[in-house]
Structure formats: structure tokens, C-alpha cells
Scaffold this active site. Structure first.
Site, PDB file in Angstrom:
ATOM      1  N   ARG A   1       0.867  -1.200  -0.038  1.00 30.29           N
ATOM      2  CA  ARG A   1       0.029  -0.028   0.124  1.00 30.29           C
ATOM      3  C   ARG A   1       0.896   1.277   0.113  1.00 30.29           C
ATOM      4  O   ARG A   1       0.311   2.311  -0.154  1.00 30.29           O
ATOM      5  CB  ARG A   1      -0.777  -0.081   1.363  1.00 30.29           C
ATOM      6  CG  ARG A   1      -1.923   1.183   1.105  1.00 30.29           C
ATOM      7  CD  ARG A   1      -3.173   0.812   1.935  1.00 30.29           C
ATOM      8  NE  ARG A   1      -2.886   0.383   3.423  1.00 30.29           N
ATOM      9  CZ  ARG A   1      -2.051   1.342   4.188  1.00 30.29           C
ATOM     10  NH1 ARG A   1      -1.872   2.354   4.228  1.00 30.29           N
ATOM     11  NH2 ARG A   1      -1.822   0.473   5.719  1.00 30.29           N
TER      12      ARG A   1
ATOM     13  N   TYR B   1     -13.887  12.366 -19.523  1.00 29.75           N
ATOM     14  CA  TYR B   1     -14.267  11.037 -19.378  1.00 29.75           C
ATOM     15  C   TYR B   1     -15.704  10.991 -18.269  1.00 29.75           C
ATOM     16  O   TYR B   1     -15.374  11.731 -17.371  1.00 29.75           O
ATOM     17  CB  TYR B   1     -13.075  10.266 -18.840  1.00 29.75           C
ATOM     18  CG  TYR B   1     -13.513   8.778 -18.332  1.00 29.75           C
ATOM     19  CD1 TYR B   1     -13.571   8.005 -19.493  1.00 29.75           C
ATOM     20  CD2 TYR B   1     -13.437   8.271 -17.028  1.00 29.75           C
ATOM     21  CE1 TYR B   1     -14.152   6.469 -18.969  1.00 29.75           C
ATOM     22  CE2 TYR B   1     -13.729   7.257 -16.549  1.00 29.75           C
ATOM     23  CZ  TYR B   1     -14.126   6.233 -17.702  1.00 29.75           C
ATOM     24  OH  TYR B   1     -14.466   4.899 -17.152  1.00 29.75           O
TER      25      TYR B   1
ATOM     26  N   LYS C   1      -6.254   1.113 -20.562  1.00 32.43           N
ATOM     27  CA  LYS C   1      -6.151   1.370 -21.716  1.00 32.43           C
ATOM     28  C   LYS C   1      -5.111   0.987 -22.558  1.00 32.43           C
ATOM     29  O   LYS C   1      -4.735  -0.127 -22.653  1.00 32.43           O
ATOM     30  CB  LYS C   1      -6.823   2.851 -22.160  1.00 32.43           C
ATOM     31  CG  LYS C   1      -8.224   3.136 -21.282  1.00 32.43           C
ATOM     32  CD  LYS C   1      -9.078   2.272 -21.284  1.00 32.43           C
ATOM     33  CE  LYS C   1     -10.127   2.520 -20.202  1.00 32.43           C
ATOM     34  NZ  LYS C   1     -10.456   4.054 -19.893  1.00 32.43           N
TER      35      LYS C   1
HETATM   36  C1  LIG Z   1     -11.124   4.439 -18.644  1.00 34.25           C
HETATM   37  C2  LIG Z   1     -10.773   6.043 -18.460  1.00 34.25           C
HETATM   38  C3  LIG Z   1     -10.672   6.425 -17.282  1.00 34.25           C
HETATM   39  C4  LIG Z   1     -10.913   5.644 -15.991  1.00 34.25           C
HETATM   40  O1  LIG Z   1     -10.101   4.804 -15.942  1.00 34.25           O
HETATM   41  P1  LIG Z   1     -10.238   3.154 -15.116  1.00 34.25           P
HETATM   42  O2  LIG Z   1      -9.180   2.489 -15.324  1.00 34.25           O
HETATM   43  O3  LIG Z   1     -11.597   2.648 -15.802  1.00 34.25           O
HETATM   44  O4  LIG Z   1     -10.641   3.659 -13.587  1.00 34.25           O
HETATM   45  C5  LIG Z   1     -10.148   7.796 -17.054  1.00 34.25           C
HETATM   46  N1  LIG Z   1     -10.040   8.491 -18.271  1.00 34.25           N
HETATM   47  C6  LIG Z   1     -10.236   8.123 -19.486  1.00 34.25           C
HETATM   48  C7  LIG Z   1      -9.983   9.062 -20.504  1.00 34.25           C
HETATM   49  C8  LIG Z   1     -10.498   6.840 -19.542  1.00 34.25           C
HETATM   50  O5  LIG Z   1     -10.478   6.329 -20.894  1.00 34.25           O
END
Ligand SMILES: *Cc1c(COP(=O)(O)O)cnc(C)c1O
Length: 383
Positions: free
Chosen positions: A48, A102, A199
Site C-alpha cells: 500500500r 471521461y 487502456k
Molecule cells: C477509462 C478512462 C478513465 C478511468 O480509468 P479506469 O481504469 O476505468 O478507472 C479515465 N480517463 C479516461 C480518458 C478513460 O478512458
């Protein structure tokens, strides 16, 4: 390695490796221990605290990619963004945020900030003047997203960074869509860069993770809050993320190349009424995108003509998956009004230009000819 700064793919492959001193294996060993020696050690390690060997070393790769001094890896993009915000905002402070963000970030701000007494203003647009007029005496942070989800608007990163410096306000960016392969906001003066590593960093639709990259000073402040909130990533997933990031440069460059070809092709299709991609000359901020991005990314959006129903079209696709999320090696499409922006009202969606006909396209690494064929056959099936 020579003293010369390593190139992108060399950073992806080698920076932040944990050396296997014991057995001399070629890849980083995975340290799953949640308990470490506390006597006579330089660092008291605990998962952590973001400082297990795998966490500490992978953070170096992310910092190198974003040209920053330091970075932290989180359990999700939202853990990264919420920890970053809460490290710099307290009761009575104010944040200026871009109107097109987002969906999860919008929800976090609207649902949680009132509980903490943190004030916020969503801008009316994404020009630097829209941010300027929103700044108040208690503004502590300006947060932008470019290219933004789902219409690929482009915000002037350098102008926002300069505005922040002039007004004594820190600046942060969500760099998820461009990835460090296509854009390095730190070089343009932005203070903090965050990513949903779910992503492009992960890239295979099998990891949930996040990251923030910045100076040592800012990262220390984020670390202080992060250890209390407890949003670190498990070392098993950190290890998988390192494995994925070795091909980040290769993947994103291939995806970006595909997206450019598909955007140009879609623009010529009679059943496509509009294409949103910063690489197109028809994009309102094309010149700006050219000045601040190395490539235009692998995300685009398009609208079908009114006689074709967007959901029916997606049901006809055979190769491209209709699925939530984005940035995997496989191409996916979704309807923002049913997914990322479903919590907005119809009026709010209209205000930011998200129609029911809009389809967001996350372009993968498949052969362009097969992607074109799939889209063509889906249109033909409905026509
Ligand atoms: C998916 C996404 C997030 C959030 O990320 P998580 O990993 O789902 O918590 C934030 N900003 C953008 C542009 C995203 O595509």
C-alpha cells in the site's frame, strides 16, 4: 545502455526492469511479498506504500515515457485521478475542469466533491479563454483531457500550462487517449499527467490500472494521500502491466496508423455523415493537434446517416466487437449515449454534441482491409 537518452521502444522494453540478480532470468521476477524486513533497511516496503520492487521499478518506466521525474501506479485510472485531485484540493478550494471529460471523472467530481466542500466549475468550452474566465481566487487546479472522449476535441496544452503558471494554479491532464507515444504534456509545461493504464498501457483488455506522472515534489504529495486511500495495484497485475508495456510503442504506433487510414476512408462513405478525428483536415483543431501531438491517436468517432440505426449497425459487425472500454489490440465500437455518457441527461448530451447516432471507434492492430470490409458489410446489411 549508452548515456544517450534511450528511444521510445527501448524505454518500453528495458527501463524499470527488476534485475534477477539470483538466477539471471531475462524478465523481471515477480515479488508477491506483502511483508518485508524493517531492520537495517533503506526503504520500509509494503504494497500500500506503492514501494514493492515491481511497483517501484515499473513507475520508472512510466516516468521515463512521460519525461517526468517520478510516477505512481494505481489500481485503476479512477484511483489515480481521485488520489491526484484529493492531494491538491481541500475544503474551500476550487477546481476548473474541462466540459468534455471521461464520464467517470465527471461523476467523481459531481458526486464526491460536494461532500468534501470542494468547489468546481465545468468550462463552457475548451478554448483557453473558457478556462481563464472560470478561475477564481481559490482555484488550485485546472484539469484537461485532450483528445477528449468521445468527440476528440483538442485543447491547447501549452496555452493551458501557461495560463496555470500566470495565475498560480497547477495544471493536470488526462493523457489516456493520446498515450505517451503520441503526446508528452510535461514537455509543454503541464504539472501532472494521469493515465487510465487499463487502456493503452495494458493494451489487451485484461488489466485495470492507473498512473500519475509528475515531479518528485508533486508525486510525494500524491503518495502521502495515496497511502491513506489505499488504491495501489496488486503486484501480480503490476507484473502483467510491465509485460504489456514492452509493446506499448509498437502497438500504439500501429493502431494510430490504422486509425488515420480508417478516418480518411470513413469520411468518404456515403452512409457516414461525420467523422471526428484530430488527424483529419476537416477537424476544427487539426493544426493545433499537429503542433502538440506526434501522432493523432487511435480513437475516433463517427455518425451514421439518420436512416441507419447505430445499435443495429453494431449488431451486424462480425469482426469489430461492440464493447465497453477501449485501447485493446482488438478493434471495438460503442455508443457513448448508452455507456460512458449514459448518466448524463439528454439535454446535457445535446449540449456537448453526443447524439444517439454517434459511435466511438477504438482502432486495433488488425489489417485495415479487414476492418473496412466489416464496416462495409454491416452498412450493406442494413441498407
Ligand atoms: C477509462 C478512462 C478513465 C478511468 O480509468 P479506469 O481504469 O476505468 O478507472 C479515465 N480517463 C479516461 C480518458 C478513460 O478512458
Amino acid at each position: 545502455m549508452s548515456k544517450k537518452k534511450p528511444g521510445l521502444n527501448t524505454i518500453c522494453t528495458h527501463i524499470g526492469e527488476v534485475k534477477d540478480e539470483q538466477f539471471k532470468g531475462a524478465v523481471s521476477p515477480m515479488y508477491l511479498s506483502s511483508s518485508y524486513e524493517f531492520l537495517d533497511v533503506d526503504v520500509k516496503r509494503y504494497p500500500r506504500y506503492f514501494n514493492t520492487p515491481n511497483q517501484e521499478y515499473l513507475a520508472k518506466k512510466i516516468a521515463a515515457l512521460e519525461h517526468t521525474e517520478a510516477a505512481l501506479i494505481f489500481g485503476s485510472g479512477m484511483a489515480a485521478i481521485s488520489t491526484m485531485f484529493l492531494a491538491f484540493l481541500k475544503q474551500g478550494d476550487h477546481i476548473v475542469v474541462q466540459n468534455t471529460l471521461y464520464g467517470g471523472t465527471v461523476n467523481f467530481i459531481k458526486e464526491e466533491f460536494p461532500k468534501y466542500g470542494i468547489e468546481f466549475t465545468f468550462t463552457n468550452g475548451y478554448n483557453v479563454d473558457d478556462f481563464d474566465i472560470a478561475i477564481k481566487p481559490n482555484t488550485k487546479l485546472i484539469h484537461i483531457e485532450t483528445p477528449s472522449n468521445p468527440l476528440m476535441t483538442v485543447t491547447d496544452i501549452k496555452a493551458i500550462a501557461n495560463l496555470g503558471k500566470e495565475r498560480g494554479v497547477l495544471t493536470s491532464i488526462d493523457n489516456t487517449f493520446a498515450s505517451p507515444v503520441n503526446q508528452n504534456p510535461m514537455d509543454l509545461g503541464i504539472d501532472m499527467v494521469m493515465h487510465s493504464a487499463t487502456k493503452y498501457f495494458g493494451g489487451h483488455s485484461d488489466i485495470l490500472a492507473g498512473a500519475v506522472a509528475s515531479s518528485n515534489e508533486h508525486i510525494e504529495r500524491i503518495w502521502n494521500v495515496g497511502k491513506n486511500l489505499g488504491g495501489n495495484l496488486s503486484d501480480m497485475t503490476v507484473w502483467m502491466l510491465e509485460r504489456s508495456m514492452k509493446t506499448l510503442g509498437l502497438r500504439v504506433k500501429a493502431q494510430t496508423k490504422n486509425a488515420m487510414k480508417l478516418a480518411k476512408w470513413l469520411e468518404k462513405q456515403p452512409k457516414v455523415s461525420r467523422v471526428y478525428y484530430p488527424g483529419l483536415k476537416s477537424h476544427p483543431e487539426h493544426q493545433l493537434a499537429k503542433s502538440q501531438m506526434r501522432g493523432f491517436g487511435a480513437m475516433l468517432s463517427f455518425e451514421l446517416t439518420d436512416d441507419l440505426e447505430a445499435q443495429q449497425f453494431q449488431k451486424q459487425l462480425q469482426l469489430i466487437k461492440s464493447s465497453m472500454s477501449l485501447a485493446g489490440v482488438e478493434s471495438t465500437m460503442l455508443s457513448p449515449h448508452l455507456t460512458s455518457h449514459a448518466l448524463l441527461t439528454q439535454e446535457e448530451r445535446d449540449a456537448v454534441g453526443i447524439s444517439d447516432q454517434l459511435i466511438r471507434f477504438s482502432v486495433g492492430i488488425e489489417d485495415v482491409k479487414d476492418l473496412k470490409h466489416d464496416i462495409s458489410q454491416a452498412i450493406a446489411a442494413l441498407d
